[in-house]
Design an enzyme around this catalytic site. Structure first.
Site, mmCIF file in Angstrom:
data_model
loop_
_atom_site.group_PDB
_atom_site.id
_atom_site.type_symbol
_atom_site.label_atom_id
_atom_site.label_comp_id
_atom_site.label_asym_id
_atom_site.label_seq_id
_atom_site.Cartn_x
_atom_site.Cartn_y
_atom_site.Cartn_z
ATOM 1 N N HIS A 126 -11.186 -0.051 10.269
ATOM 2 C CA HIS A 126 -10.315 0.450 11.334
ATOM 3 C C HIS A 126 -10.586 -0.232 12.670
ATOM 4 O O HIS A 126 -11.725 -0.517 13.034
ATOM 5 C CB HIS A 126 -10.483 1.961 11.481
ATOM 6 C CG HIS A 126 -11.894 2.388 11.801
ATOM 7 N ND1 HIS A 126 -12.380 2.465 13.088
ATOM 8 C CD2 HIS A 126 -12.915 2.754 10.997
ATOM 9 C CE1 HIS A 126 -13.635 2.857 13.067
ATOM 10 N NE2 HIS A 126 -13.989 3.047 11.815
ATOM 11 N N ASP A 127 -9.509 -0.537 13.372
ATOM 12 C CA ASP A 127 -9.537 -1.057 14.749
ATOM 13 C C ASP A 127 -10.115 -2.457 14.864
ATOM 14 O O ASP A 127 -10.369 -2.935 15.974
ATOM 15 C CB ASP A 127 -10.297 -0.094 15.679
ATOM 16 C CG ASP A 127 -9.767 1.318 15.608
ATOM 17 O OD1 ASP A 127 -8.594 1.514 15.967
ATOM 18 O OD2 ASP A 127 -10.503 2.226 15.168
ATOM 19 N N GLY A 144 -15.872 -1.164 11.695
ATOM 20 C CA GLY A 144 -14.908 -0.740 12.698
ATOM 21 C C GLY A 144 -15.103 -1.382 14.060
ATOM 22 O O GLY A 144 -16.225 -1.615 14.501
#
Length: 271
Positions: A126-127, A144
């Protein structure tokens, strides 16, 4: 559901109402495409591919069997908020690759650039922000919030710690854990990630001039000298006299905003 006449969807595939498929898209056997997915022109899903969430895949990208693209983050803080995954053009996403959407606390978007190669079993969390022409080798993992610059190569079975930045043109050796930022054009290897020189092979392959390579090597030697000052002080001193744009790029990277420390050359390094 927006599907063009020349789109090919295998009878065993499921494309949810609401999905948008561009010209020449191919959806192979047993694929599942979610309702918020956009597949640009020429995208190919080979077979058994899951594309979920609010996910956009850029033109001419090919996704190989058993990849899972756009599922929710592996983050216990995620509470179901609407976040995105945006993948650029002409990527090759091989078997069993996973790429997750972003989180609200990380800006809400995972982004992958153009012309990348993501080999079998690798993970983009994520991200994460991935640049162009990046190669992630088998079973490597990007945790992340990582930022991966253009032209980076990450070796197989390697792990990049959350929030780490890897500068443009760097190379990470196989089976390496990277817990701190890596300067542009750096060469990192060893189990716990040591800055062991410059990615000279990559620089030569991209046609960087001998003058610029010599400037980079001299700058790296300056950063390796144990002069009593901190690494940041040596970088700032380097910036005062830098002539090469490549050296200036290193200075800007190190003096930029980061949540991590840096991998630094060992004193007296001669590579």
């Amino acid at each position: 559901m927006a599907i063009r006449p020349d789109t090919q969807i295998h009878p065993s595939a499921i494309v949810e109402p609401g999905a948008e498929l561009g010209q020449g898209v191919q959806v192979g056997p047993f694929c599942h495409v979610g309702e918020d997915v956009i597949l640009a022109d020429g995208v190919v899903l080979k077979s058994h591919v899951v594309v979920a969430g609010d996910t956009t895949i850029g033109e001419d990208t090919v996704v190989f069997p058993f990849s899972c693209i756009g599922e929710i983050p592996q983050d216990l803080k995620f509470k179901g908020e609407n976040t995105k995954l945006v993948i650029g053009a002409r990527n090759r996403i091989r078997e069993h690759v996973t790429m997750n959407t972003g989180t609200e606390g990380g800006g809400g978007m995972t982004r992958v650039g153009d012309d990348g190669l993501f080999m079998a079993g690798c993970h983009v969390a994520h991200d994460v922000q991935v640049g162009d022409r990046v190669i992630v080798v088998n079973n490597a993992a990007l945790a992340g919030h990582c930022i991966i610059g253009d032209d980076v190569i990450i070796g197989g079975l390697s792990g990049i710690h959350q929030w780490v930045r890897i500068g443009q043109g760097a190379i990470i050796g196989a089976v390496t854990m990277v817990t701190n930022d890596v300067i542009p054009y750096g060469l990192v290897q060893a189990a716990r990630g040591e800055l062991d020189g410059l990615n000279l092979v990559g620089l030569k392959r991209r046609g960087v001039s001998r003058v610029d390579i010599s400037e980079l090597r001299a700058a790296f030697q300056d950063l390796s000298r144990n002069t009593g000052g901190s690494f940041m002080e040596r970088v700032k001193n380097l910036g005062e006299n830098a002539q090469s744009d490549y050296v200036k790029q290193i200075v800007e990277f190190v003096t930029g905003e980061t949540d991590r420390s840096f991998l630094t050359p060992k004193p007296g390094h001669r590579k």
